[in-house]
Write an enzyme that holds these catalytic residues in place. Sequence first.
Site: not given
Length: 718
Positions: A247, A459
Amino acid sequence: MELVRNEDRNAAFEERARSLVAQMTLEEKAFQMLHGAPAIERLGIKAYNWWNEALHGVARAGTATVFPQAVSLAATFDEDFIEEVADAISTEGRAKFNAQQKYEDFDIYKGLTFWSPNVNIFRDPRWGRGHETFGEDPYLTSRLGVRFVEGIQGHDENYMKAAACAKHFAVHSGPEDLRHEFNAEVSRQDLYETYLPAFKACVQEAKVEAVMGAYNRTNGEPCCGSKTLLQDILRKEWGFKGHVVSDCWAIKDFHEGHCVTAGAEESVALAVKNGCDLNCGNLFVYVKDAVEKGMIPEERVDEALVHLFTTRMKLGLFEEKAKTPFDEIPYTAVDSAQMQALNLKAAEKCVVLLKNENNLLPLDKSGIKTLGVIGPNANNRKALIGNYEGTASRYFTIAEGIQEYVGDDVRVLVSEGCHLYQDKISNLSKGQDRDSEVKAICDASDVIVMCLGLDSGLEGEEGDQGNQYASGDKPNLNLPGRQQEILEIACASGKPVVLVLLSGSALAVEWADEHVPAVLQGWYPGAQGGRAIARILFGEKNPEGRMPVTFYRTLEELPAFTDYSMKGRTYRYMTNEALYPFGYGLSYTDFTYTDASVSCDTVGEEGIEVKAVVANTGSREGTETVQVYVKADREGTPNAQLKGIRKVTLKPGESKEIVIKLPVSAFALYDEQAVNRVGVGKYLVSIGGTQPENRSEKLTGKKVSVLPVMVSEEMILA
């Protein structure tokens, strides 16, 4: 010309890659392990940027079709359709790539290696990135993940259309603000039963080309440098042949956040030695130094590069132009009429009808003179798209979709109603600055459509611009700001109210369930979302979506966000009654099930077949989602778990026999040592339109057929 088999072709690519890598200097090798790999002109290697995104459409590279967000697509429960969407995404990806290459644009988001899908399990509704996933269930996530990968990568015998990436490996679902230092502690049972199945399916069934490690530690090991995950499980246990990518900037977390290494070189050595081939970030510039200091064997660097260049060769990036069947896809394939039609279909298929008291829906346009459309999501484009999105050429909000649909036949009155999360819209006002407008519209309207919920500014991923709660996670499951207040104002007007929720996660809307006659969950429905919702509101399209996540009544019933045990989480392990259960969704027509049966009362190595006749006994054509669940009828086992899905479209009065094959693995459960056992005893197999549980039966008014079967001899599965 006879097509070469995949195995032979892949072996040839690997040999070419090995030969190419052998000609590189150590410094060149190190730089090829960065996501922005530079050109090596003397070897005929072009610059290539590995970082590209395609979660629900080609992202961050200009105009592309913006399909519904991943959790929205999951609500279709339709694996065939998911592959169709993914195939469309890769078509647009190739079209854009061909144009970019023509004009020598090698920038970020311009490659064919798409870092999608996200097959993490949405175990907790607070997690901000949950809307990137296919929901809370390992089986549904596995089926949709496999088909998404197959749609992205294609079925050509020689070349991949694009490369997919299963992420984030593994045991990752928040909290976002702790991810760079967090240690997710998980039992072997939960690891293998919940967190790994979708990754395993993507690797072994779909042959996904890449796997991305997660930011967190799992049981003490940083995921992007985990021997357990990357070597023992991914390579040895599952036989993964592709490449592993970190990542983004996760390697520096080893020493800065997790504090398991002393500095950059040690972090790089840990990652590379344990199987990370590609660095999203810049820390692998230390690979050369680490090799020279004996911290990494150069053979391991060569292995990583063979993985990477094999991928590029499988994509046809080292072939002459027009060699692959995808080289001639024109730019005009992007955002075409066919793509827009598919996008509209996707948006229609993902909407879930949660409540429809006295058949308020569908609305009859001829009986409405004035329609009120109220709420912060009435005209909110951000609530259409979710995150990791592309740029649509045109967006249809709910208000715009309704206005287009009714034309001049119905007067549409629109109000923002309130801010999405703040207590007022104008900073200079005293507050409640749209209440009088809301009341006026309610007075003037025959029907009111309330458009509430969230958007990807509330979100999302940590660090996304505009996240109100900083990390992107939700502090609670309530409607933010004053949304509940304006909903109550609308209901107090005495006019019929339809609530349309746009969100990527569960909301605790118990008051709405008790007081609002009709409720739709629209998720983040994509650029065509407003048109789709209008067509559903007025009955041109019959809703068919199902809940890929549980909507809970309160946050208090959930374990701590940082607790990665599955006990008390999701429909598989919860003990409280849900507000809206996983797998639930209503229709404008009615489906009945008869003649439910199993092919054998005893489950053997070949599994069993489950059958039922499904009939449309209503007055409209509709699509039913047939669901099969399995429950081990003994203490200490999960609730009934989804193990089979079939979509069937029926005209009024039409019926069809549905046969779903359950392999023996559908009856297996992992024990505490992660041994996959089919235990001796009784199992309950259900077939119907929902889960076999009380809340679903109460909401639908239907009892699901439950069929007992036996296992007479224990079986251990690989």
